[in-house]
Design a protein around this motif. Structure first.
Motif: not given
Length: 413
Positions: A99-109, A115-118, A361-373
């Motif tokens: 739940x914390x991870x999903x909340x962080x992704x919703x608040x990401x900049x 569609x992704x938000x829904x 698989x990571x860069x295919x489904x996660x945001x570029x900002x996640x990849x930078x982290x």
């Protein structure tokens, strides 16, 4: 239960959800071989339009207390409750982390698209429901254990939760525990669960209590310092026998509608030597239980990083590349700190193809900002490999990642 479900309108509600998600478990509760958790009973009362403090609900609580008391007083009741509580506590911790991870992704900049938000909001709602139910079940199971202790029933007085001293379990369903740890009297208390990095997801499933040992990603106790991903001829024969026994026990549990115990049996496999898993995969598919192998891979995706890498490596070494890739794809939702550890463990064991598959698989489904982290966990080692993985996906993905790495100050302008 029969009287309650008769009051529920057909075609929806929580009853429809439970019937779809776990029909075998629901059937076992109707047959009396399992006890329906009270949080589900409470949801069914809502379906039936019965108030929680009404006479029907109060009568249900009285019957539920009597049913659980009789069920728990059976031989081995305390041990079964303790195992179930361990499972629910791990489910609660996993749901909290998720739940914390999903909340962080919703608040990401920048904010995700509509569609992704829904999708994230949908997943977050279900994760919060899972957390609430797991929390309620931990409390209920703790209370039931306390009642057994007060009465001196069930053959054991419960101690504190995940450290009871007990004998090593025997039999086919526990065939995946290390064969060297034979039952020689009361066992020492299990090692505490290792503290994961901040934001780390707790392992899912029945039991993942053993901490990985230093210097060995799998954490399995292998006699003589042997590689846990490699089996000798004798060990391979033993793995085949253990797999056959486990599948036989699994079929019997499924036939009796004891889906919870069947799930726990599958999770036992993840506690043993990773090199035994390919034998189990083959035996499950031969028995027509390929869906159970998929469940096991899903559980394995939430193992601690080193053990995840060990399982992936064992599958790759046994020629099960498709299973290995599926496991790694399912693991990319984990926090970046854990994925960095998994990549390092794979590379340390020489599984460079699998490390590349995980990053792809990571860069295919996660945001570029996640990849930078993720790259920030090991800039010199991960940044070029992430760019290589993004390049294999598409030129646009590589460009987006390069921009994110520049913003994070991990590559030059």
């Amino acid at each position: 239960m029969t009287e309650l479900t008769r009051r529920i309108p057909s075609g929806g509600g929580w009853y429809g959800v439970f019937a779809e998600r776990d029909p075998d478990g629901l059937r076992a509760c109707f047959d009396g071989t399992e006890i329906l958790p009270w949080d589900i009973v409470d949801s069914l009362l809502q379906d039936a339009g019965e108030p929680g403090g009404g006479p029907f609900a109060l009568r249900g609580r009285t019957l539920y207390a009597a049913a659980t008391g009789a069920h728990d007083r059976r031989p081995g009741g305390a041990e079964a409750l303790t195992e179930r509580r361990e499972l629910m506590e791990r489910e609660r911790r996993y749901a909290d982390s998720r739940a914390r991870e999903l909340g962080d992704r919703l608040r990401a900049a920048p904010a995700p698209g509509p569609d992704e938000t829904a999708r994230l909001e949908h997943d977050l709602a279900w994760t919060r429901d899972d957390h609430a139910r797991a929390t309620a079940r931990v409390a209920d199971l703790t209370a039931r254990l306390a009642r057994l202790g007060e009465r001196g029933e069930g053959g054991a007085t419960p101690g504190p939760p995940p450290a009871p001293a007990r004998r090593r379990p025997r039999g086919a369903r526990y065939a995946w525990l290390d064969s060297g740890a034979e039952d020689q009297g009361p066992a020492a208390a299990p090692a505490p669960v290792p503290v994961l990095p901040t934001g780390g997801a707790a392992p899912r499933g029945a039991r993942f209590g053993g901490a990985p040992q230093p210097g060995r990603p799998g954490g399995a106790a292998v006699p003589g310092g042997a590689d846990p991903a490699v089996l000798s001829q004798a060990d391979a024969a033993e793995a085949g026998r253990a797999a056959a026994n486990a599948v036989y026990a699994l079929q019997r549990l499924r036939a009796r509608g004891r889906s919870g115990e069947a799930h726990a049996l599958l999770c036992e496999a993840l506690n043993g030597p990773p090199a035994r898993l390919p034998a189990l995969a083959g035996e499950l598919h031969r028995a027509g239980l390929g869906a159970d192998w998929s469940i096991l891979l899903w559980e394995a995706a939430s193992l601690p990083p080193g053990r995840l890498a060990a399982v992936a490596g064992a599958l790759a070494d046994a020629g099960r590349a498709a299973d290995c890739d599926q496991l790694l794809r399912q693991g990319v939702a984990r926090p970046v700190e854990e994925l960095a550890g998994a990549c390092a463990a794979l590379r340390a064991e020489g599984h460079h193809r699998e490390a590349h598959a995980l990053l792809t698989a990571f860069v295919r489904v996660r945001a570029p900002e996640d990849a930078a982290r993720l790259a920030a966990e090991d800039p010199r080692g991960l940044a070029p490999r992430l760019l290589e993985a993004a390049r294999a996906v598409s030129a646009a993905r590589e460009s987006d990642l390069l921009h994110a790495l520049r913003v994070a100050g991990l590559v030059g302008a």
